[in-house]
Write an enzyme that holds these catalytic residues in place. Structure first.
Site, PDB file in Angstrom:
ATOM      1  N   GLU A   1     -14.038  -3.090  -0.001  1.00  0.00           N
ATOM      2  CA  GLU A   1     -14.284  -2.441   1.281  1.00  0.00           C
ATOM      3  C   GLU A   1     -15.637  -1.737   1.184  1.00  0.00           C
ATOM      4  OE1 GLU A   1     -11.145   0.144   2.652  1.00  0.00           O
ATOM      5  OE2 GLU A   1      -9.570  -1.287   2.089  1.00  0.00           O
TER       6      GLU A   1
ATOM      7  N   HIS B   1      -0.534   4.586  -0.298  1.00  0.00           N
ATOM      8  CA  HIS B   1      -1.568   5.618  -0.360  1.00  0.00           C
ATOM      9  C   HIS B   1      -0.998   7.038  -0.276  1.00  0.00           C
ATOM     10  CE1 HIS B   1      -6.120   6.109   0.724  1.00  0.00           C
ATOM     11  NE2 HIS B   1      -5.755   6.860  -0.279  1.00  0.00           N
TER      12      HIS B   1
ATOM     13  N   GLU C   1      -4.790   0.323  -2.451  1.00  0.00           N
ATOM     14  CA  GLU C   1      -4.657   1.777  -2.497  1.00  0.00           C
ATOM     15  C   GLU C   1      -3.250   2.227  -2.879  1.00  0.00           C
ATOM     16  OE1 GLU C   1      -8.157   3.193   0.544  1.00  0.00           O
ATOM     17  OE2 GLU C   1      -6.216   2.678   1.435  1.00  0.00           O
TER      18      GLU C   1
ATOM     19  N   GLU D   1       0.854  -1.182   0.000  1.00  0.00           N
ATOM     20  CA  GLU D   1       0.000   0.000   0.000  1.00  0.00           C
ATOM     21  C   GLU D   1       0.893   1.236   0.000  1.00  0.00           C
ATOM     22  OE1 GLU D   1      -3.458   2.367   2.491  1.00  0.00           O
ATOM     23  OE2 GLU D   1      -3.388   0.178   2.565  1.00  0.00           O
TER      24      GLU D   1
END
Length: 1023
Positions: free
Chosen positions: A536, A417, A469, A415
């Site tokens: 999600e 992000h 992400e 990830e």
């Protein structure tokens, strides 16, 4: 740098070189069990030696380490001054480093501004040391020409390893094993392993997950010996043809030193140990075994997780056993067919949750018991799937999911992000890591490879995920291709392509986060090409999971294949405070800045693994068997894919005004994927005359105990409510009493009770029975609730601030007290709400000599641009001893307008148990559809609240804290020692929402319009 190149010396430069992520690391492989002899029972491989337990450690600044002359790696280094630490464990939970929690941003942001792949100058390194003696078993394998490796199953974020002062290897990606061959580094007697575990490395840019930034050796460390002839890797592909009922498997075995082996035999056994199939043939370095068509095999699914054991035995040229390898397998076919994911030929719906590995005391160093508890919670709450957010989990978790039956999305440890997202969700593609930057490709592909090689043989793993992400780019295309090169059958999931549709080919599934149900439906109605999955949804932060039924209703569309609730467990750290007490802490509580504070409190279970009230809703909406109860019977819809309902007991009950008066057990056999109606001769006529209403109930229960719940455990239920013939309120019986109308007050006495109404105080100032007073201050109008996490995220406080004090600070502008007759007094008060509109609300009490009081609170509605109202009713402070609650309503857990798929019945609790300890104190304990409630002390004395004749059911809660106490506190331990109980009786309260916790408001149908009349009408009596 390739894994085959043996490097003798460590280099600090590797920390900031994204192209170097593994030095001297053993290639990733399957985690099958193996033995140097025939195993007995379920014994663990005798060629493994745990190095868990007490280690020595010192945490220093990374700048203090000299890789050319580092004394701590030497065998004779004096580490007596080092701290003691338990492995597995975190440096933070041992008190050696500070806890840090951030969501999107990187934890160094603002303190420093390193550019990828560099790391902050303020970088810590933990110097670990442990002494050990190689066990006789491992030493014997080594002496016989085998090898010995050291395996780090989990660490953060990068490690250098030395054994006896000699460099063994370097590794990143701490969520899959880092294994190093140390055969030539070991000697007889006592050995020493030294590890430099770095807080930050270039790998930190790839590990920006929404979690606590915890470091150290947090999974097991062990020595593993391999015999001279050894199966390095088993890759097993199983299949099941639902049309023919036949199964097969193909296994590819990578055999080390195959020339020294004579034959290989394979035996397949069922759960009873009976041989299903076997074969034997010669060995080569890449040995393939194919079963051909197998008959009478039970397929694997979450509903029936049938496992078989494959035993592979290698015989050397002397006729001795060189090695026995064991792998449990399940036969199933998972495919995307015509744009729909199917298992064993049936369309699947994932009823899932996203799960971090977490424990309030141990962080990510969770135990086997933690994992067992988690999988049992899933089974008991109809959760059939877990996404391993956002990294591969411990091996044992996959074994449990194979055994208990949980579908898995196995997610790569990736990830980034914070590299591509700025505040306000502004995308910055040029800074995205890994994007299309070639320097990151090797590390990212390696992470997918390590996960897949380890977990390939688990039937529970249905989908591979490329991470979370991390935007999109050519690196993900390389990861996708590598995944399908290894596994052409399982689909690959990656949500990040939604940010750049040029990379739609990187995901086999149309997967999204936090999309509202109506937007999902638009996709499903417009010729979808891919299966749709919400990786999600239902952000379960604090008091949440409202309007979940809007998503489960989408299951009627074939291409909708479910979703994963964010998330499984509250991430909160249990920490001792300066006064000696302990509390659950969130981000910022450790002085960590920047921080995203309580945003880690998103669990369906609390940090101590107790179920939250939200789980009640999830269990009912995720149920596979749906029961539509009517006065003539029940319609049973069986959404199981393979299991009929014949093996369950269906418990029938009739409740008369909440009390069970009739019950019976039945068997309803409905095949999988079918619906059937069954007539029930409910004894309605027998009970209707003496009841205000009847509840007809059908409950699906386990007929036999399972390994996750006892016999009789309820999985789902259905109810129907029908009117009885008994009047809602019985006629008042005249009782001798006194009605007094004074100049300042008016009162009613009778039946040992007294009610007093004040002209100046604006309401009822006394309600007493046998010397017990129930009015500390007059009940007040409330138009407010303590904000939930979702309220804060959606800006409800800003938009509805006028309701904060509208009722609390309302002023009485008129009263009228009249004696209705010899037995009855009516006191009516007019209030102006403390808003610019000064809307007038009437509060009317009608009391009689029976001791009963009718309370009616009327809001007339106000035209104009007014925000919807959070709640409307009264809040009443009671003496602290009145803490017990018994009510007839939806329960047993708290319910809300958009979260009340609960069972109607009579429930007993208390104010303390009804206070859900959400990480940030907030609105809690509300009960919907309440017919009556009793608030009592330990002797059964107290107050009863009934809905008035002709009135709708009401909402209520009993809490040890007022709404304003909850609103003010930042942690549960900041709430005061209770001095009162606070009863709220409401005409309505808005829903809690659940689409997300940062933007989405409660849906309009679950709000309370301020331009429409609202009325609370209840009867009070002292008992």
């Amino acid at each position: 740098m390739t894994e085959e190149t043996r490097v003798e010396n460590a280099s600090e430069a590797w920390l900031t070189d994204p192209t170097i992520f593994a030095v001297n690391r053993v290639p990733a492989h399957s985690e099958h069990r193996y033995y140097a002899h025939m195993p007995q029972g379920d014994e663990r491989s005798d060629l493994r030696q745990s190095l868990d337990g007490e280690w020595r450690v010192e945490v220093v600044q990374a700048s203090d380490i000299d890789f050319h002359e580092e004394p701590f790696v030497a065998e004779n280094f004096d580490d007596s001054a080092f701290e003691r630490i338990q492995v597995p464990g975190h440096l933070q939970t041992a008190g050696l480093m500070n806890h840090k929690y951030v969501n999107i941003q990187y934890p160094w942001d603002g303190h420093e501004n390193p550019l990828e792949p560099n790391v902050p100058e303020s970088n810590h390194v933990a110097l670990y040391r442990r002494k050990f003696t190689v066990s006789d078993r491992l030493a014997g394998a080594k002496a016989a020409g085998g090898t010995v490796s050291i395996v780090f199953h989990g660490m953060a974020t990068a490690i250098y390893v030395w054994v006896n002062g000699l460099f063994a290897g370097y590794g990143e990606d701490g969520f899959t094993p880092n294994e190093f061959d140390v055969t030539d580094l070991l000697h007889d007697g006592e050995n020493v392993v030294a590890v430099a575990c770095y807080e930050y490395s270039s790998a930190s840019w790839l590990e920006d997950q929404d979690f606590w930034r915890l470091h150290g050796l947090f999974r097991s460390v062990e020595l593993a010996a391999q015999p001279h002839v050894h199966i390095d890797n088993m890759q097993i592909e199983t299949d099941y043809d639902a049309k023919t009922g036949t199964a097969s498997f193909d296994a590819v075995l990578s055999v080390r030193n195959a020339a020294d082996a004579a034959t290989i035999s394979a035996t397949l056994k069922d759960a009873d140990g009976d041989v299903v199939w076997q074969t034997a043939h010669c060995v080569d370095g890449r040995t393939s075994i194919s079963s051909g068509s197998l008959q009478d095999v039970t397929p694997w699914s979450a509903e029936n997780p049938a496992l078989y054991e494959l035993d592979v035995i290698i015989i050397d040229h002397a006729g001795n056993i060189a090695e026995v390898a064991v792998q449990r397998i399940g036969f199933r076919r998972f495919r995307i067919e015509d744009g729909i994911m199917t298992i064993n030929g049936r369309r699947i719906v994932f009823k899932g949750a996203d799960r971090h590995e977490f424990d309030a005391k141990r962080g990510r160093a969770i135990t086997k018991q933690d994992m067992i508890d988690d999988v049992m919670f899933c089974k008991r709450h109809n959760i059939n799937a877990i996404r391993t957010s956002h990294y591969p989990n411990q091996d044992y978790w996959y074994e449990l999911c194979d055994e208990y039956g949980i579908y898995l999305i196995d997610e790569t440890n990736l990830e980034t992000h914070g590299s591509w997202c700025l505040p306000g969700d502004v995308l910055t593609e040029e800074t995205a890591v890994p994007g299309s930057k070639p320097q990151w490709e090797g590390a990212c592909v390696d992470r997918v490879n390590s996960m897949m090689r380890r977990d390939y043989n688990h039937p529970s793993v249905l989908i591979w995920s490329l991470g979370n992400e991390s935007y999109a780019g050519d690196v993900f295309r390389a990861m996708y291709r590598h995944a399908h090169d290894i596994d052409p059958n399982r689909p690959v999931h990656y949500e990040g392509v939604t940010h750049n549709r040029d990379y739609d080919d990187v995901s086999d599934i149309e997967t999204h986060m936090y999309v509202h149900a109506d937007a999902v439906e638009e996709y499903l109605k417009n010729d979808p090409k891919k299966p749709y999955l919400l990786c999600e949804y239902m952000h379960a932060m604090g008091n949440s999971v409202g309007n979940m039924d809007e998503y489960t209703a989408l299951e009627r569309y074939p291409h909708y294949q479910g979703g994963f609730i964010w998330d499984f467990i509250d991430q909160a750290i249990l920490a001792r405070q300066s006064d000696g007490t302990e509390r659950l802490c969130y981000g910022g509580d450790f002085g960590d800045r920047p921080s995203d504070y309580e945003f880690s409190g998103d669990g369906l279970v609390f940090a101590d693994r107790r179920p939250t009230p939200k789980a009640q809703e999830v269990k009912q909406l995720y149920a596979n068997v749906h029961l539509d109860v009517t006065e003539s019977g029940v319609v049973v819809r069986n959404d199981n894919l393979f299991t009929s309902t014949g093996g369950y007991v269906f418990a029938l009950r009739v409740l008369a005004d909440g009390e069970p008066v009739w019950q019976s057990d039945r068997r309803f056999d409905v095949p999988a994927n079918e619906t059937a109606s069954f007539a029930i001769d409910w004894p309605v006529d027998q009970y209707r005359a003496d009841a205000k209403e009847l509840v007809l109930e059908v409950s699906q229960r386990l007929a036999e105990p399972t390994d996750w719940a006892p016999a009789g455990y309820e999985l789902s239920f259905g109810q129907a409510v029908i009117d009885g013939m008994r009047p809602m309120a019985e006629a008042k019986k005249p009782i001798d009493g006194v009605v007094t109308v004074g100049r300042w007050n008016a009162g009613v006495q009778g039946s040992g009770r007294e009610m007093l109404f004040s002209r100046t105080q604006g309401g009822m100032v006394s309600y007493a029975f046998d010397g017990r007073e129930f009015v500390l201050r007059r009940p007040t109008i409330t138009t407010f609730r303590a904000l939930t996490d979702n309220d804060r995220g959606a800006g409800h406080g800003f938009e509805r601030v006028q309701w904060l004090g509208a009722g609390r600070y309302a002023r009485c502008v008129g009263n009228e007290i009249e004696q209705v007759d010899d037995d009855t007094l009516k006191a009516t008060y007019v209030y102006e709400l403390a808003t610019p509109q000064r809307t007038r609300v009437t509060v009317a009490y009608t009391a009689d000599t029976t001791g009963r009081v009718n309370l009616r609170v009327n809001y007339p509605g106000k035209e104009g641009e007014l925000p919807t109202m959070p709640a409307f009713g009264i809040e009443w402070a009671l003496p602290v001893e009145y803490s017990r609650l018994r009510f007839f309503g939806a329960g047993p857990e708290e319910t809300y307008r958009d979260r009340k798929h609960a069972k109607l019945g009579i429930w007993s609790t208390d104010a303390f148990a009804d206070h859900a300890p959400y990480l940030m104190p907030q609105e809690t304990g509300n009960h919907e559809e309440v017919r009556w409630a009793e608030i009592t002390d330990g002797h059964g004395h107290g107050l009863r609240v009934n809905r008035a004749a002709g009135a709708d059911p009401f909402a209520m809660s009993l809490q040890p804290y007022s709404s304003f106490m909850l609103e003010e506190a930042q942690h549960q331990d900041e709430l005061p020692v209770p001095k009162h109980m606070f009863l709220r009786v409401l005409a309505a309260q808005m829903g809690v929402g659940g689409d997300d916790s940062w933007m989405s408001p409660v849906h309009p149908q679950y709000q309370i319009p301020a331009d429409r009349p609202i009325s609370l009408d209840v009867d009070l009596e002292l008992i």
